[in-house]
Design a protein around this motif. Sequence first.
Motif, PDB file in Angstrom:
ATOM      1  N   ASN A 131      10.040  18.464  -8.497  1.00 42.91           N
ATOM      2  CA  ASN A 131       9.196  17.699  -7.586  1.00 42.91           C
ATOM      3  C   ASN A 131       9.135  16.265  -8.085  1.00 42.91           C
ATOM      4  OD1 ASN A 131       7.223  16.539  -6.004  1.00 42.91           O
ATOM      5  ND2 ASN A 131       5.940  18.353  -5.968  1.00 42.91           N
ATOM      6  N   PRO A 132       9.837  15.332  -7.427  1.00 39.87           N
ATOM      7  CA  PRO A 132       9.824  13.939  -7.874  1.00 39.87           C
ATOM      8  C   PRO A 132       8.430  13.326  -7.894  1.00 39.87           C
ATOM      9  CG  PRO A 132      11.629  14.310  -6.343  1.00 39.87           C
ATOM     10  CD  PRO A 132      10.776  15.551  -6.310  1.00 39.87           C
ATOM     11  N   GLN A 133       7.475  13.924  -7.159  1.00 35.75           N
ATOM     12  CA  GLN A 133       6.103  13.438  -7.186  1.00 35.75           C
ATOM     13  C   GLN A 133       5.477  13.594  -8.566  1.00 35.75           C
ATOM     14  OE1 GLN A 133       4.419  15.975  -4.193  1.00 35.75           O
ATOM     15  NE2 GLN A 133       4.820  14.546  -2.521  1.00 35.75           N
ATOM     16  N   HIS A 134       6.044  14.444  -9.407  1.00 34.06           N
ATOM     17  CA  HIS A 134       5.507  14.657 -10.745  1.00 34.06           C
ATOM     18  C   HIS A 134       5.757  13.470 -11.656  1.00 34.06           C
ATOM     19  CE1 HIS A 134       5.723  19.347 -10.274  1.00 34.06           C
ATOM     20  NE2 HIS A 134       4.817  18.773  -9.499  1.00 34.06           N
ATOM     21  N   TRP A 184      15.672  20.355  -1.885  1.00 32.83           N
ATOM     22  CA  TRP A 184      17.130  20.261  -2.072  1.00 32.83           C
ATOM     23  C   TRP A 184      17.884  21.275  -1.224  1.00 32.83           C
ATOM     24  CZ3 TRP A 184      13.873  21.848  -6.119  1.00 32.83           C
ATOM     25  CH2 TRP A 184      13.954  23.207  -6.479  1.00 32.83           C
ATOM     26  N   GLU A 185      17.172  22.179  -0.562  1.00 34.36           N
ATOM     27  CA  GLU A 185      17.825  23.143   0.320  1.00 34.36           C
ATOM     28  C   GLU A 185      17.665  22.767   1.791  1.00 34.36           C
ATOM     29  OE1 GLU A 185      16.679  27.157  -0.401  1.00 34.36           O
ATOM     30  OE2 GLU A 185      17.016  27.036  -2.560  1.00 34.36           O
ATOM     31  N   ALA A 186      17.104  21.606   2.075  1.00 33.97           N
ATOM     32  CA  ALA A 186      16.823  21.218   3.462  1.00 33.97           C
ATOM     33  C   ALA A 186      17.975  20.474   4.113  1.00 33.97           C
ATOM     34  CB  ALA A 186      15.546  20.377   3.526  1.00 33.97           C
ATOM     35  N   ALA A 191      18.804  14.213   2.216  1.00 34.78           N
ATOM     36  CA  ALA A 191      19.696  13.635   1.203  1.00 34.78           C
ATOM     37  C   ALA A 191      19.250  12.243   0.775  1.00 34.78           C
ATOM     38  CB  ALA A 191      21.130  13.616   1.712  1.00 34.78           C
ATOM     39  N   PRO A 192      18.853  11.353   1.715  1.00 35.29           N
ATOM     40  CA  PRO A 192      18.397  10.029   1.272  1.00 35.29           C
ATOM     41  C   PRO A 192      17.168  10.094   0.365  1.00 35.29           C
ATOM     42  CG  PRO A 192      18.922   9.998   3.614  1.00 35.29           C
ATOM     43  CD  PRO A 192      18.927  11.437   3.185  1.00 35.29           C
ATOM     44  N   TYR A 193      16.314  11.094   0.563  1.00 37.29           N
ATOM     45  CA  TYR A 193      15.135  11.263  -0.294  1.00 37.29           C
ATOM     46  C   TYR A 193      15.574  11.553  -1.728  1.00 37.29           C
ATOM     47  CZ  TYR A 193      10.738  13.390  -1.967  1.00 37.29           C
ATOM     48  OH  TYR A 193       9.606  13.711  -2.674  1.00 37.29           O
ATOM     49  N   GLY A 194      16.471  12.505  -1.894  1.00 36.62           N
ATOM     50  CA  GLY A 194      16.967  12.823  -3.223  1.00 36.62           C
ATOM     51  C   GLY A 194      17.782  11.692  -3.824  1.00 36.62           C
ATOM     52  N   ALA A 221      19.995  18.544  -2.091  1.00 39.23           N
ATOM     53  CA  ALA A 221      19.589  17.610  -1.047  1.00 39.23           C
ATOM     54  C   ALA A 221      20.728  17.302  -0.100  1.00 39.23           C
ATOM     55  CB  ALA A 221      19.050  16.314  -1.667  1.00 39.23           C
ATOM     56  N   GLY A 222      21.686  18.207   0.026  1.00 39.00           N
ATOM     57  CA  GLY A 222      22.772  18.025   0.965  1.00 39.00           C
ATOM     58  C   GLY A 222      23.876  17.116   0.478  1.00 39.00           C
ATOM     59  N   TRP A 223      23.853  16.687  -0.793  1.00 45.32           N
ATOM     60  CA  TRP A 223      24.848  15.745  -1.270  1.00 45.32           C
ATOM     61  C   TRP A 223      26.238  16.350  -1.217  1.00 45.32           C
ATOM     62  CZ3 TRP A 223      21.379  15.058  -6.084  1.00 45.32           C
ATOM     63  CH2 TRP A 223      20.274  14.285  -5.737  1.00 45.32           C
TER      64      TRP A 223
END
Length: 251
Positions: A131-134, A184-186, A191-194, A221-223
Amino acid sequence: MLWLLAALGCGGVVLAGRYGWDRRAARRGDAEELEQIRKLADEDVTLLGEELQRLDAHAPGQALDADGRADYQVALDAYEAAQKAVKGIRKSADITAVTDTLATGRYAIVCVHARVRGEPVPVRRVPCFFNPQHGPSTTDVVWTQPKVGTRTVPACAQDAARIRAGDEPEVRFVQFHSRRVPYWEAGTAVAPYGMGYFGAGAGASYVALSSFEGQGGGAVAGWGDPGTQSGGFDAGGMDGGWGDGGGGGDG
């Protein structure tokens, strides 16, 4: 011959109608995706603001030295810049400007806490993968995802401790079609978020992340997976473990 021409003409009308419907549906899908990614960004900005409020309560300005005040100002500037960047999102890729700014702000907050405690300022690392919010990760952990495999990923101190204890990390979940899934499974929609959090200067950690195959069939994240579906996700906050529940970051 006349009946053939008439049939072809009718077929052309049908095809034109179908094309128009497909175009309208695509525009609706793009608009929904853009609205959801704005919501995703706005949630992260709101959480940074809450972290700044807690920082004000525990580390008032008069208790900070010059370096601490400078770090605090960086965090405050990042928060204000991220707020403006959210309003400026016009396409999904624009979220990278928000996430990069948020990562800067969260690292600055970590630096303030270190200075208040009289500890060395930590080296800046990529955010917590779960969780990047961490905020910034503190270490790399070996993590096994069922039916997917084992990878080394960056984690915050709390998630690293959970994994070492055999518990599940606190994951950032989003709504993807009818399911709530880790971000990361969405698919390519997030992808831009990740990429905003992990794209620049992530080094070996980024290589590991970008090759991590998600349960939905796409890379993190779809990369690098053009076949991954991109629509229908919704920002869902963060959940404890793999189910619904509360989350929390390091502070």
